[in-house]
Scaffold this motif. Sequence first.
Motif, PDB file in Angstrom:
ATOM      1  N   ASP A  53      29.979  44.184  50.896  1.00  0.00           N
ATOM      2  CA  ASP A  53      28.953  44.294  49.867  1.00  0.00           C
ATOM      3  C   ASP A  53      27.716  44.930  50.502  1.00  0.00           C
ATOM      4  O   ASP A  53      27.205  44.428  51.523  1.00  0.00           O
ATOM      5  N   ALA A  54      27.256  46.034  49.910  1.00  0.00           N
ATOM      6  CA  ALA A  54      26.164  46.793  50.524  1.00  0.00           C
ATOM      7  C   ALA A  54      24.892  45.951  50.647  1.00  0.00           C
ATOM      8  O   ALA A  54      24.159  46.062  51.628  1.00  0.00           O
ATOM      9  N   GLU A  55      24.637  45.081  49.680  1.00  0.00           N
ATOM     10  CA  GLU A  55      23.390  44.294  49.701  1.00  0.00           C
ATOM     11  C   GLU A  55      23.421  43.160  50.718  1.00  0.00           C
ATOM     12  O   GLU A  55      22.546  43.034  51.567  1.00  0.00           O
ATOM     13  N   SER A  56      24.469  42.331  50.631  1.00  0.00           N
ATOM     14  CA  SER A  56      24.504  41.127  51.479  1.00  0.00           C
ATOM     15  C   SER A  56      25.142  41.384  52.837  1.00  0.00           C
ATOM     16  O   SER A  56      24.945  40.624  53.778  1.00  0.00           O
ATOM     17  N   GLY A  57      25.919  42.470  52.946  1.00  0.00           N
ATOM     18  CA  GLY A  57      26.640  42.725  54.195  1.00  0.00           C
ATOM     19  C   GLY A  57      27.906  41.880  54.317  1.00  0.00           C
ATOM     20  O   GLY A  57      28.660  42.019  55.267  1.00  0.00           O
ATOM     21  N   GLU A  58      28.156  40.993  53.340  1.00  0.00           N
ATOM     22  CA  GLU A  58      29.338  40.116  53.367  1.00  0.00           C
ATOM     23  C   GLU A  58      30.567  40.885  52.877  1.00  0.00           C
ATOM     24  O   GLU A  58      30.465  41.710  51.970  1.00  0.00           O
ATOM     25  N   TYR A  59      31.718  40.531  53.453  1.00  0.00           N
ATOM     26  CA  TYR A  59      32.974  41.079  52.931  1.00  0.00           C
ATOM     27  C   TYR A  59      33.448  40.183  51.792  1.00  0.00           C
ATOM     28  O   TYR A  59      33.491  38.963  51.932  1.00  0.00           O
ATOM     29  N   MET A  60      33.763  40.802  50.663  1.00  0.00           N
ATOM     30  CA  MET A  60      34.152  40.034  49.468  1.00  0.00           C
ATOM     31  C   MET A  60      35.399  40.680  48.843  1.00  0.00           C
ATOM     32  O   MET A  60      35.604  41.888  48.954  1.00  0.00           O
ATOM     33  N   VAL A  61      36.165  39.846  48.116  1.00  0.00           N
ATOM     34  CA  VAL A  61      37.268  40.395  47.321  1.00  0.00           C
ATOM     35  C   VAL A  61      36.635  41.110  46.124  1.00  0.00           C
ATOM     36  O   VAL A  61      35.914  40.487  45.346  1.00  0.00           O
ATOM     37  N   PRO A  62      36.837  42.422  45.979  1.00  0.00           N
ATOM     38  CA  PRO A  62      36.139  43.129  44.898  1.00  0.00           C
ATOM     39  C   PRO A  62      36.652  42.751  43.511  1.00  0.00           C
ATOM     40  O   PRO A  62      37.843  42.446  43.334  1.00  0.00           O
ATOM     41  N   ASP A  63      35.740  42.772  42.538  1.00  0.00           N
ATOM     42  CA  ASP A  63      36.115  42.462  41.152  1.00  0.00           C
ATOM     43  C   ASP A  63      37.171  43.436  40.638  1.00  0.00           C
ATOM     44  O   ASP A  63      37.906  43.125  39.710  1.00  0.00           O
ATOM     45  N   SER A  64      37.243  44.618  41.235  1.00  0.00           N
ATOM     46  CA  SER A  64      38.206  45.613  40.766  1.00  0.00           C
ATOM     47  C   SER A  64      39.648  45.236  41.112  1.00  0.00           C
ATOM     48  O   SER A  64      40.581  45.854  40.600  1.00  0.00           O
ATOM     49  N   ILE A  65      39.858  44.258  41.994  1.00  0.00           N
ATOM     50  CA  ILE A  65      41.241  43.785  42.205  1.00  0.00           C
ATOM     51  C   ILE A  65      41.435  42.343  41.724  1.00  0.00           C
ATOM     52  O   ILE A  65      42.507  41.995  41.234  1.00  0.00           O
ATOM     53  N   ALA A  66      40.430  41.488  41.879  1.00  0.00           N
ATOM     54  CA  ALA A  66      40.589  40.080  41.477  1.00  0.00           C
ATOM     55  C   ALA A  66      40.798  40.007  39.969  1.00  0.00           C
ATOM     56  O   ALA A  66      40.169  40.745  39.216  1.00  0.00           O
ATOM     57  N   ASN A  67      41.693  39.141  39.520  1.00  0.00           N
ATOM     58  CA  ASN A  67      41.906  38.998  38.074  1.00  0.00           C
ATOM     59  C   ASN A  67      42.564  37.655  37.794  1.00  0.00           C
ATOM     60  O   ASN A  67      43.193  37.052  38.674  1.00  0.00           O
ATOM     61  N   LYS A  68      42.436  37.220  36.554  1.00  0.00           N
ATOM     62  CA  LYS A  68      42.858  35.865  36.191  1.00  0.00           C
ATOM     63  C   LYS A  68      44.361  35.664  36.260  1.00  0.00           C
ATOM     64  O   LYS A  68      44.845  34.568  36.521  1.00  0.00           O
ATOM     65  N   ARG A  69      45.101  36.728  36.041  1.00  0.00           N
ATOM     66  CA  ARG A  69      46.564  36.575  36.042  1.00  0.00           C
ATOM     67  C   ARG A  69      47.065  36.361  37.476  1.00  0.00           C
ATOM     68  O   ARG A  69      47.908  35.504  37.725  1.00  0.00           O
ATOM     69  N   ASP A  70      46.514  37.097  38.419  1.00  0.00           N
ATOM     70  CA  ASP A  70      46.860  36.844  39.815  1.00  0.00           C
ATOM     71  C   ASP A  70      46.366  35.452  40.233  1.00  0.00           C
ATOM     72  O   ASP A  70      47.036  34.750  40.989  1.00  0.00           O
ATOM     73  N   TRP A  71      45.193  35.066  39.737  1.00  0.00           N
ATOM     74  CA  TRP A  71      44.620  33.763  40.083  1.00  0.00           C
ATOM     75  C   TRP A  71      45.514  32.621  39.610  1.00  0.00           C
ATOM     76  O   TRP A  71      45.628  31.592  40.261  1.00  0.00           O
ATOM     77  N   ARG A  72      46.170  32.827  38.473  1.00  0.00           N
ATOM     78  CA  ARG A  72      47.126  31.822  37.999  1.00  0.00           C
ATOM     79  C   ARG A  72      48.240  31.623  39.050  1.00  0.00           C
ATOM     80  O   ARG A  72      48.619  30.499  39.381  1.00  0.00           O
ATOM     81  N   LEU A  73      48.739  32.737  39.598  1.00  0.00           N
ATOM     82  CA  LEU A  73      49.805  32.610  40.593  1.00  0.00           C
ATOM     83  C   LEU A  73      49.278  32.007  41.893  1.00  0.00           C
ATOM     84  O   LEU A  73      49.965  31.229  42.562  1.00  0.00           O
ATOM     85  N   TYR A  74      48.051  32.367  42.252  1.00  0.00           N
ATOM     86  CA  TYR A  74      47.396  31.751  43.423  1.00  0.00           C
ATOM     87  C   TYR A  74      47.383  30.233  43.255  1.00  0.00           C
ATOM     88  O   TYR A  74      47.664  29.477  44.188  1.00  0.00           O
TER      89      TYR A  74
END
Length: 271
Positions: A53-74
């Motif tokens: 993330d350009a602002e915080s410098g933290e590495y994050m799972v981007p919203d462009s891949i995270a989604n509720k259907r995968d989260w159900r399987l998680y």
Amino acid sequence: MTDILQLHPRTQLQCSLKGIYLKLNLHQIAAPSELFMYANYISSVDGRIALRDAESGEYMVPDSIANKRDWRLYQELAAQADVMITSARYFRQLAIGKAQDLLPVGTAPEYTDLTEWRAQQGLNPQPDVVIISNSLELPARALAQLHDRRVIVCTSEQADDKKVNQLKASGLTVLIAGHQQVEGKQLKQQLIEFGYRSAYMIAGPAVHHTLISEQVLDHLFLTTRLNLLAGDAFHTILNGNMSATELELLSLYLDTDISSQQLFAQYRLKR
Ligand SMILES: NC(=O)c1ccc[n+]([C@@H]2O[C@H](COP(=O)([O-])OP(=O)(O)OC[C@H]3O[C@@H](n4cnc5c(N)ncnc54)[C@H](OP(=O)(O)O)[C@@H]3O)[C@@H](O)[C@H]2O)c1
């Protein structure tokens, strides 16, 4: 809704998302006095699991891949775990409100079936948690959120004694499982001694390398979101050096949901 197409094994079966991983009964696979270990990632087609993330410098799972259907399987994978293995980084992000979620199994109404399923299977309401860390930089306020389950910190002989004692004094179990850093085989053996039969690894590429390079990981679940992200500051599912590990494809599903087309693959790691 039957919007999942099973591509392998080739049955041409259409089914609904719910249950495709829960039916695996991963908590019952291990032989007596053994432990079944599995990992899970979501990635873009160009291999990104996290971007900086350009602002915080933290590495994050981007919203462009995270989604509720995968989260159900998680969540379905978490439901089958006696213990979840995570990294210290997760707790550092949790302390500053940047973690993806409190560790499952989720308490939202859509996951009630999973908490009920755990109870029917005789499992604790929540999987225990193992945190892998050398630095032992673990914010107390993040750890305090997991008061309803056993939390084990796993570190190496290099760990600072003062920090080890502080963690023990706060009620956590601390294990030493390696010389320079935590080693996969020692970790597995200690988890077996705790009586665990299924362990779900949800950390990033360094912990993944720790398990795969010592051949203690059994299955890899990999969701590939059908998009391309690019970006030069990223994590992929594995870092470090090791000899090639062959995979056997056990199952592959195409999620035809138009809002989040993705592939759900399950691999066995060959020894
Ligand atoms: N898309 C996905 O599915 C997915 C899944 C998981 C993670 N991620 C993302 O990937 C990024 C990296 O995740 P992560 O930081 O959890 O990954 P990681 O690289 O596996 O873990 C990093 C930390 O774990 C500890 N560690 C790892 N291996 C160790 C060993 N052998 N011995 C002792 N300590 C060890 C160290 O903690 P200390 O510094 O405390 O010593 C290290 O800093 C994050 O942005 C995360 O959100 C994405």
